[in-house]
Design a protein around this motif. Structure first.
Motif, PDB file in Angstrom:
ATOM      1  N   ALA A   1       0.838  -1.200   0.000  1.00 47.46           N
ATOM      2  CA  ALA A   1       0.000   0.000   0.000  1.00 47.46           C
ATOM      3  C   ALA A   1       0.871   1.247   0.000  1.00 47.46           C
ATOM      4  CB  ALA A   1      -0.926  -0.009   1.212  1.00 47.46           C
ATOM      5  N   ILE A   2       0.904   1.940  -1.128  1.00 42.66           N
ATOM      6  CA  ILE A   2       1.734   3.127  -1.308  1.00 42.66           C
ATOM      7  C   ILE A   2       0.937   4.146  -2.115  1.00 42.66           C
ATOM      8  CG2 ILE A   2       3.879   4.034  -2.311  1.00 42.66           C
ATOM      9  CD1 ILE A   2       5.147   1.318  -1.929  1.00 42.66           C
ATOM     10  N   TYR A   3       1.040   5.417  -1.740  1.00 37.75           N
ATOM     11  CA  TYR A   3       0.380   6.463  -2.518  1.00 37.75           C
ATOM     12  C   TYR A   3       0.862   6.424  -3.967  1.00 37.75           C
ATOM     13  CZ  TYR A   3      -0.925   8.963   1.840  1.00 37.75           C
ATOM     14  OH  TYR A   3      -1.440   9.328   3.053  1.00 37.75           O
ATOM     15  N   SER A   4      -0.016   6.831  -4.876  1.00 34.45           N
ATOM     16  CA  SER A   4       0.337   6.861  -6.296  1.00 34.45           C
ATOM     17  C   SER A   4       1.613   7.650  -6.550  1.00 34.45           C
ATOM     18  CB  SER A   4      -0.816   7.475  -7.105  1.00 34.45           C
ATOM     19  OG  SER A   4      -0.446   7.693  -8.442  1.00 34.45           O
TER      20      SER A   4
ATOM     21  N   VAL B   1      -5.472  15.692  -5.599  1.00 36.91           N
ATOM     22  CA  VAL B   1      -5.588  15.566  -4.140  1.00 36.91           C
ATOM     23  C   VAL B   1      -5.847  16.874  -3.412  1.00 36.91           C
ATOM     24  CG1 VAL B   1      -4.177  13.489  -4.066  1.00 36.91           C
ATOM     25  CG2 VAL B   1      -3.067  15.728  -3.914  1.00 36.91           C
ATOM     26  N   GLY B   2      -5.950  17.994  -4.121  1.00 37.56           N
ATOM     27  CA  GLY B   2      -6.287  19.233  -3.435  1.00 37.56           C
ATOM     28  C   GLY B   2      -5.071  19.995  -2.953  1.00 37.56           C
ATOM     29  N   ALA B   3      -5.042  20.312  -1.654  1.00 34.20           N
ATOM     30  CA  ALA B   3      -4.108  21.299  -1.112  1.00 34.20           C
ATOM     31  C   ALA B   3      -2.642  20.927  -1.243  1.00 34.20           C
ATOM     32  CB  ALA B   3      -4.439  21.552   0.362  1.00 34.20           C
ATOM     33  N   ASP B   4      -2.312  19.649  -1.349  1.00 33.83           N
ATOM     34  CA  ASP B   4      -0.904  19.269  -1.509  1.00 33.83           C
ATOM     35  C   ASP B   4      -0.390  19.515  -2.925  1.00 33.83           C
ATOM     36  OD1 ASP B   4      -0.300  18.554   1.077  1.00 33.83           O
ATOM     37  OD2 ASP B   4      -0.953  16.480   0.824  1.00 33.83           O
ATOM     38  N   GLY B   5      -1.280  19.720  -3.875  1.00 35.13           N
ATOM     39  CA  GLY B   5      -0.889  20.155  -5.203  1.00 35.13           C
ATOM     40  C   GLY B   5      -0.233  19.097  -6.069  1.00 35.13           C
ATOM     41  N   ALA B   6       0.561  19.566  -7.030  1.00 36.73           N
ATOM     42  CA  ALA B   6       1.089  18.696  -8.079  1.00 36.73           C
ATOM     43  C   ALA B   6       2.030  17.631  -7.551  1.00 36.73           C
ATOM     44  CB  ALA B   6       1.809  19.548  -9.130  1.00 36.73           C
ATOM     45  N   THR B   7       2.752  17.925  -6.474  1.00 37.14           N
ATOM     46  CA  THR B   7       3.736  16.964  -5.981  1.00 37.14           C
ATOM     47  C   THR B   7       3.100  15.698  -5.430  1.00 37.14           C
ATOM     48  OG1 THR B   7       3.742  18.031  -3.807  1.00 37.14           O
ATOM     49  CG2 THR B   7       5.410  18.753  -5.402  1.00 37.14           C
TER      50      THR B   7
ATOM     51  N   ILE C   1      -1.007  20.668 -12.190  1.00 31.14           N
ATOM     52  CA  ILE C   1      -2.041  21.542 -11.632  1.00 31.14           C
ATOM     53  C   ILE C   1      -1.683  21.894 -10.192  1.00 31.14           C
ATOM     54  CG2 ILE C   1      -4.488  21.746 -11.061  1.00 31.14           C
ATOM     55  CD1 ILE C   1      -5.089  19.795 -13.315  1.00 31.14           C
ATOM     56  N   ASP C   2      -1.561  23.194  -9.921  1.00 27.08           N
ATOM     57  CA  ASP C   2      -1.210  23.652  -8.583  1.00 27.08           C
ATOM     58  C   ASP C   2      -2.353  23.423  -7.604  1.00 27.08           C
ATOM     59  OD1 ASP C   2       1.392  24.454  -9.123  1.00 27.08           O
ATOM     60  OD2 ASP C   2       0.776  26.466  -9.762  1.00 27.08           O
ATOM     61  N   GLN C   3      -2.026  23.619  -6.324  1.00 31.43           N
ATOM     62  CA  GLN C   3      -2.995  23.323  -5.278  1.00 31.43           C
ATOM     63  C   GLN C   3      -4.255  24.174  -5.396  1.00 31.43           C
ATOM     64  OE1 GLN C   3      -0.140  25.028  -4.457  1.00 31.43           O
ATOM     65  NE2 GLN C   3      -0.771  26.862  -3.364  1.00 31.43           N
ATOM     66  N   ALA C   4      -5.353  23.549  -5.044  1.00 28.58           N
ATOM     67  CA  ALA C   4      -6.668  24.183  -4.992  1.00 28.58           C
ATOM     68  C   ALA C   4      -7.576  23.167  -4.304  1.00 28.58           C
ATOM     69  CB  ALA C   4      -7.178  24.532  -6.389  1.00 28.58           C
ATOM     70  N   THR C   5      -8.854  23.457  -4.173  1.00 26.15           N
ATOM     71  CA  THR C   5      -9.763  22.420  -3.695  1.00 26.15           C
ATOM     72  C   THR C   5      -9.867  21.349  -4.770  1.00 26.15           C
ATOM     73  OG1 THR C   5     -11.746  23.399  -4.658  1.00 26.15           O
ATOM     74  CG2 THR C   5     -11.097  24.162  -2.446  1.00 26.15           C
ATOM     75  N   PRO C   6     -10.178  20.113  -4.408  1.00 27.84           N
ATOM     76  CA  PRO C   6     -10.331  19.082  -5.440  1.00 27.84           C
ATOM     77  C   PRO C   6     -11.337  19.479  -6.514  1.00 27.84           C
ATOM     78  CG  PRO C   6     -10.166  18.048  -3.290  1.00 27.84           C
ATOM     79  CD  PRO C   6     -10.240  19.535  -3.044  1.00 27.84           C
ATOM     80  N   ASP C   7     -12.454  20.086  -6.118  1.00 28.28           N
ATOM     81  CA  ASP C   7     -13.447  20.499  -7.114  1.00 28.28           C
ATOM     82  C   ASP C   7     -12.865  21.509  -8.089  1.00 28.28           C
ATOM     83  OD1 ASP C   7     -15.349  18.836  -6.061  1.00 28.28           O
ATOM     84  OD2 ASP C   7     -16.397  20.392  -4.930  1.00 28.28           O
TER      85      ASP C   7
ATOM     86  N   MET D   1      -9.733  21.856  -8.829  1.00 31.35           N
ATOM     87  CA  MET D   1      -8.717  21.193  -9.650  1.00 31.35           C
ATOM     88  C   MET D   1      -9.364  20.426 -10.806  1.00 31.35           C
ATOM     89  SD  MET D   1      -6.019  19.849  -6.764  1.00 31.35           S
ATOM     90  CE  MET D   1      -4.524  19.777  -7.766  1.00 31.35           C
ATOM     91  N   TYR D   2     -10.479  19.769 -10.542  1.00 30.46           N
ATOM     92  CA  TYR D   2     -11.148  19.025 -11.616  1.00 30.46           C
ATOM     93  C   TYR D   2     -11.823  19.969 -12.609  1.00 30.46           C
ATOM     94  CZ  TYR D   2     -10.028  14.534  -9.636  1.00 30.46           C
ATOM     95  OH  TYR D   2      -9.330  13.436  -9.196  1.00 30.46           O
TER      96      TYR D   2
END
Length: 642
Positions: free
Chosen positions: A395-398, A429-435, A605-611, A613-614
């Motif tokens: 189990a590892i994050y993408s 993933v929202g606030a954590d952004g592109a990384t 895509i830089d950080q934002a809310t998930p909505d 970002m989509y």
């Protein structure tokens, strides 16, 4: 809203230059006010708290002694960079951190000259700092110059192989390089492994304790005017005479351990190293994650990440959810399967809580393995478990699995070993952004021969896909699922394996077919409803599998519809590309099929809310409607959304 803390001295610090020449007593005051400011700032926005609180004194001292940004200060991972941002001209924007168009939650080169190297993943700082040091000595960056190169790395990050590869190279090259080991016995989860035990022995062993006691007694015998200077000398001597063997064998001069919250010690050591170091030096500083804020110190993760919170109590303001998280659904399902299958083992890389492995570990501690921040090792360790007859769930994050990709190819896929990859945080993933976005796993796994790759549309499908992976013993498999809560669907009482490579029709329609992979299914269904109101009644299908493809389903949709649109939360080269290949090989385009693939755009895509970002990605229900209308040659929506 709590009152903003009074920070009279910090208010006069516009940049690190304003710290120069301040006496230690004033630097202590700056640190106290900076800690209060950091707590207040994170309480208003949410974000990473504990790591920053643990390095407040280090941050002040580094900027006071060294000449940043001429001297390059590189924070490993950079969860701990909020105090650094406050001191380096970004204090007035801290209310935007981790928000759309706001400050990043990590260091970011494009944001400030005080961030010479961006980070968010672990164990990169020493390699980057060594690169700067070599560039300095070769005459790089002539316009600005490069001075000292300082890497600040945590004990958890130091456990990763990349950190030791960098130290080995740095010791060989002998360049002037300063590494500060921020040892708080805590990364996101408690540290594991032999390195953690070694560091503990350095400052908890008998020689250190006996020396400390003897030195304390000697200082007390001196006249009061001499005691302060003697105490500083004692602390310096203590640091220079205790331990350090492993680091010295790698070619580093070792200084420590020192108290990372004692401004006298820190400034003395940094000044000495600044003035006298000629080669690589490692300063071992002992700190406390969450230091100075009780609610953070008392939490199991020491306040690693938090929502907005009430400062006096630490109570977080989280919106309630009626649906379980995908992470917890995986953890509970694996635990249930483990009750009857003693071959199941769980492996994670320093993220037991973040991946749900802690749920399985609480029930089966002997079958649960946290390998530390070592994804490469975790993948090959899982391959060895599989070759040895176990059923490993890795189990590892993408975004972190990318770090072990060679091992996925070489050690797992080529050998057709049945490692089951549970890929959390797939998609944006929202606030954590592109990384931290899970954008690429479909493309980088589905191109590997023999892999089975699944994506649930909801938490109920996740339950059944975990059971499906359990039964795949002839090759590797992967299940990718998003961060956050499910859609609120009822979970099956018993996990039931799915038929491999079979999707399903959700809504029967005509003319247009929407083929969704993963959680965008709910948006495809909403788009179908919106199109129905316009006189278009599309078919909606849930692919479930990227590999093997449900060829019968896909070719049937192509045969019976004028337009076929695939929808996925992944980059170009993923599910849609595999579908296009199938359609081309079967001559579907020759029959006039209009095919479109909706994927993440070819940008970070830089950080934002998930909505948000989509919306930026163009993967909302409204975007699906526009895509259908354009494919049919109809008028699109009257206006684009911001």
């Amino acid at each position: 809203m709590p009152d903003k803390p009074l920070t009279p001295l910090l208010d006069r610090i516009a940049s690190p230059a304003d710290l120069k020449g301040l006496p230690v007593s004033k630097l202590r005051q700056v640190a106290d006010e900076l800690r209060a400011e950091t707590i207040y700032a994170v309480s208003q926005t949410g974000g990473h708290l504990g790591a920053g609180l643990g390095v407040v004194e280090l941050t002040v001292a580094i900027h006071a002694i060294f000449d940043t940004p001429h001297d390059k200060l590189i924070w490993d991972v950079s969860h701990q960079c909020y105090p650094h941002k406050i001191l380096t001209g970004r204090r007035d924007r801290m209310n935007t951190i981790r928000q759309k168009d706001g400050l990043s939650g990590f260091t970011k080169r494009s944001e400030s000259p005080y961030d010479p190297f961006g980070a968010a993943h672990s164990s990169t700082s020493i390699s980057a700092a060594l690169g700067f040091a070599v560039a300095r000595d070769l005459g790089g960056a002539p316009d600005h110059g490069i001075g000292d190169c300082i890497a600040v790395i945590g004990d958890g990050a130091m456990s990763a192989g990349m950190a030791f590869e960098a130290m080995n190279n740095a010791g060989h090259l002998g360049k002037r390089l300063i590494v500060i080991l921020n040892d708080n016995e805590m990364s996101i989860a408690p540290p594991v492994g032999a390195l953690s035990s070694y560091l503990s022995r350095l400052y908890a062993g008998e020689p250190y304790q006996e020396f400390k006691a003897a030195a304390k007694g000697a200082v007390s015998l001196l006249p009061p005017p001499f005691q302060e200077g003697a105490r500083r000398a004692k602390e310096m001597l203590k640091g220079m005479t205790v331990g350090g063997t492993m680091f010295e064998e790698l070619g580093f001069s070792y200084v420590g351990p020192i108290d990372g919250h004692d401004m006298d010690q820190i400034t003395q050591v940094l000044r000495t190293v600044h003035d006298r170091a000629s080669g690589p030096v490692l300063i071992h500083a002992i700190t406390k994650k969450g230091k100075g804020y009780g609610p953070a110190e008392e939490r199991d993760d020491r306040g690693h990440a938090t929502a907005k919170f009430d400062v006096p109590t630490g109570k977080q303001h989280k919106a309630p959810s009626n649906a379980p998280s995908y992470t917890s659904v995986f953890g509970k399902t694996l635990t249930k399967l483990g009750e009857t299958d003693d071959k199941i083992v769980a492996v994670t890389a320093a993220m037991p809580d973040g991946t749900g492995v802690d749920i399985f570990g609480a029930r089966f501690p002997g079958r649960t393995f946290d390998v530390g921040i070592a994804e490469q090792h975790g993948v090959t360790f899982s391959a060895g478990l599989a070759a040895g007859g176990m059923r490993p769930f890795c189990a590892i994050y993408s975004t972190f699995l990318q770090r072990g990709y060679d091992q996925v190819v070489h050690d797992v896929a080529i050998q057709r070993l049945p490692v089951r990859f549970m890929i959390d945080r797939a998609g944006l993933v929202g606030a954590d952004g592109a990384t931290h976005a899970g954008s690429f796993d479909i493309a980088y796994l589905a191109n590997l021969p023999g892999f089975t790759v699944m994506a649930p549309a909801d938490e109920a499908e996740l339950v059944n896909m975990v059971a499906t992976a359990q039964m795949i013993d002839d090759g590797p498999s992967a299940v990718r699922y998003p961060r956050g809560s499910g859609v609120g669907i009822e979970l099956p009482e018993e996990p039931t394996p799915l038929e491999i490579g079979k999707g399903r029709i959700v809504i029967e329609g005509k003319r247009v077919a929407l083929l969704s992979l993963g959680p965008r299914l709910a948006h495809a269904e909403k788009a179908a409803e919106m199109l129905g109101a316009k006189g278009i009644a599309p078919t909606v299908a849930d692919a479930r599998f990227v590999k093997p493809l449900d060829e019968e389903l896909i070719l049937g949709l192509a045969r019976d519809h004028e337009v076929l649109i695939t929808i996925e939360e992944g980059a170009i080269g993923g599910f849609g590309s595999h579908v296009a290949q199938l359609l081309a090989e079967n001559g579907c385009f020759d029959d006039g099929l209009k095919y479109r693939s909706m994927v993440l755009p070819d940008i970070f895509i830089d950080q934002a809310t998930p909505d948000d970002m989509y919306r930026i990605a163009g993967l909302t229900a409204e975007d699906i409607v526009e895509k259908v209308q354009a494919a049919l040659g109809l008028r699109t929506l009257d206006s684009k959304r911001a």
